[in-house]
Scaffold this motif. Structure first.
Motif, PDB file in Angstrom:
ATOM      1  N   GLU A  25       0.279  55.181  47.985  1.00  0.00           N
ATOM      2  CA  GLU A  25       1.065  53.997  48.372  1.00  0.00           C
ATOM      3  C   GLU A  25       1.837  53.436  47.176  1.00  0.00           C
ATOM      4  O   GLU A  25       3.001  53.071  47.310  1.00  0.00           O
ATOM      5  N   TRP A  26       1.234  53.393  46.006  1.00  0.00           N
ATOM      6  CA  TRP A  26       1.956  52.903  44.817  1.00  0.00           C
ATOM      7  C   TRP A  26       3.084  53.855  44.445  1.00  0.00           C
ATOM      8  O   TRP A  26       4.171  53.416  44.056  1.00  0.00           O
ATOM      9  N   ASP A  27       2.839  55.167  44.568  1.00  0.00           N
ATOM     10  CA  ASP A  27       3.913  56.115  44.265  1.00  0.00           C
ATOM     11  C   ASP A  27       5.054  55.997  45.271  1.00  0.00           C
ATOM     12  O   ASP A  27       6.223  56.159  44.906  1.00  0.00           O
ATOM     13  N   ARG A  28       4.743  55.704  46.513  1.00  0.00           N
ATOM     14  CA  ARG A  28       5.801  55.466  47.503  1.00  0.00           C
ATOM     15  C   ARG A  28       6.592  54.203  47.152  1.00  0.00           C
ATOM     16  O   ARG A  28       7.816  54.170  47.314  1.00  0.00           O
ATOM     17  N   ARG A  29       5.909  53.191  46.685  1.00  0.00           N
ATOM     18  CA  ARG A  29       6.605  51.967  46.252  1.00  0.00           C
ATOM     19  C   ARG A  29       7.537  52.267  45.087  1.00  0.00           C
ATOM     20  O   ARG A  29       8.656  51.736  45.029  1.00  0.00           O
ATOM     21  N   ALA A  30       7.078  53.092  44.160  1.00  0.00           N
ATOM     22  CA  ALA A  30       7.928  53.463  43.017  1.00  0.00           C
ATOM     23  C   ALA A  30       9.190  54.180  43.494  1.00  0.00           C
ATOM     24  O   ALA A  30      10.293  53.892  43.014  1.00  0.00           O
ATOM     25  N   LEU A  31       9.034  55.089  44.443  1.00  0.00           N
ATOM     26  CA  LEU A  31      10.192  55.809  44.970  1.00  0.00           C
ATOM     27  C   LEU A  31      11.155  54.858  45.671  1.00  0.00           C
ATOM     28  O   LEU A  31      12.372  54.929  45.457  1.00  0.00           O
ATOM     29  N   ARG A  32      10.630  53.951  46.477  1.00  0.00           N
ATOM     30  CA  ARG A  32      11.508  52.984  47.156  1.00  0.00           C
ATOM     31  C   ARG A  32      12.237  52.107  46.139  1.00  0.00           C
ATOM     32  O   ARG A  32      13.426  51.800  46.301  1.00  0.00           O
ATOM     33  N   ALA A  33      11.553  51.707  45.092  1.00  0.00           N
ATOM     34  CA  ALA A  33      12.192  50.882  44.054  1.00  0.00           C
ATOM     35  C   ALA A  33      13.296  51.670  43.352  1.00  0.00           C
ATOM     36  O   ALA A  33      14.368  51.126  43.075  1.00  0.00           O
ATOM     37  N   ALA A  34      13.056  52.946  43.080  1.00  0.00           N
ATOM     38  CA  ALA A  34      14.088  53.780  42.440  1.00  0.00           C
ATOM     39  C   ALA A  34      15.319  53.877  43.333  1.00  0.00           C
ATOM     40  O   ALA A  34      16.445  53.880  42.832  1.00  0.00           O
ATOM     41  N   ASP A  35      15.087  53.938  44.635  1.00  0.00           N
ATOM     42  CA  ASP A  35      16.222  54.007  45.562  1.00  0.00           C
ATOM     43  C   ASP A  35      17.096  52.757  45.483  1.00  0.00           C
ATOM     44  O   ASP A  35      18.278  52.813  45.813  1.00  0.00           O
ATOM     45  N   GLY A  36      16.539  51.649  45.027  1.00  0.00           N
ATOM     46  CA  GLY A  36      17.296  50.410  44.895  1.00  0.00           C
ATOM     47  C   GLY A  36      17.806  50.141  43.491  1.00  0.00           C
ATOM     48  O   GLY A  36      18.448  49.123  43.232  1.00  0.00           O
ATOM     49  N   LEU A  37      17.509  51.050  42.572  1.00  0.00           N
ATOM     50  CA  LEU A  37      17.887  50.874  41.169  1.00  0.00           C
ATOM     51  C   LEU A  37      19.237  51.523  40.897  1.00  0.00           C
ATOM     52  O   LEU A  37      19.517  52.616  41.377  1.00  0.00           O
ATOM     53  N   THR A  38      20.062  50.854  40.134  1.00  0.00           N
ATOM     54  CA  THR A  38      21.356  51.414  39.729  1.00  0.00           C
ATOM     55  C   THR A  38      21.286  51.892  38.282  1.00  0.00           C
ATOM     56  O   THR A  38      20.467  51.420  37.492  1.00  0.00           O
TER      57      THR A  38
END
Length: 143
Positions: free
Chosen positions: A59-72
């Motif tokens: 779940e934390w790794d999924r959160r990291a991936l979602r955050a990367a998707d929002g990072l520029t």
């Protein structure tokens, strides 16, 4: 980022519980996934490594991936001029694949290994790229 790094050092010194508490407090302070994506991806990525339960790590790794998707790239470069978000993905997908192997889902793990390999060209050359590509190869061989 300095406080995140300090917590990482604490974890490396063997103070896993304290480091996890520090990072979780920072997660809450930034507003979790709704917070700054650079901080969110970093916190989630490091919090994943401090989980004892593989499902929590996933779940934390999924959160990291979602955050990367929002990072520029622009935001990432505010922290360090060499950063490009696309270079984060091989490691993020590798971590997800490892979690999924641990949880007994080899098909989903292979999918994330494919995604990690697709991003190899985006890794900066050097030790970090060697570490990621080697870990992907080892996990793929294990599967």
């Amino acid at each position: 980022m300095g406080r995140i790094h300090a917590a990482q050092l604490r974890a490396a010194a063997g103070e896993r519980a304290g480091a996890a508490a520090d990072l979780a407090a920072l997660w809450d302070e930034i507003g979790g996934e709704a917070g700054d994506p650079l901080h969110a991806v970093s916190l989630a990525h490091f919090l994943a490594d401090l989980q004892d339960d593989p499902a929590d790590e996933l779940e934390w790794d999924r959160r990291a991936l979602r955050a990367a998707d929002g990072l520029t790239d622009e935001r990432a470069r505010e922290y360090h001029s060499s950063l490009a978000v696309r270079g984060f993905y091989p490691s993020l997908h590798l971590n997800l694949a490892a979690d999924l192997v641990e949880l007994g889902d080899p098909e989903a793990a292979r999918h994330h290994l494919d995604r990690a390999e697709a991003g190899f060209a985006d890794l900066p050359p050097g030790e970090y790229a060697d570490m990621i590509t080697g870990a992907v190869a080892r996990l793929r061989a294990q599967l």
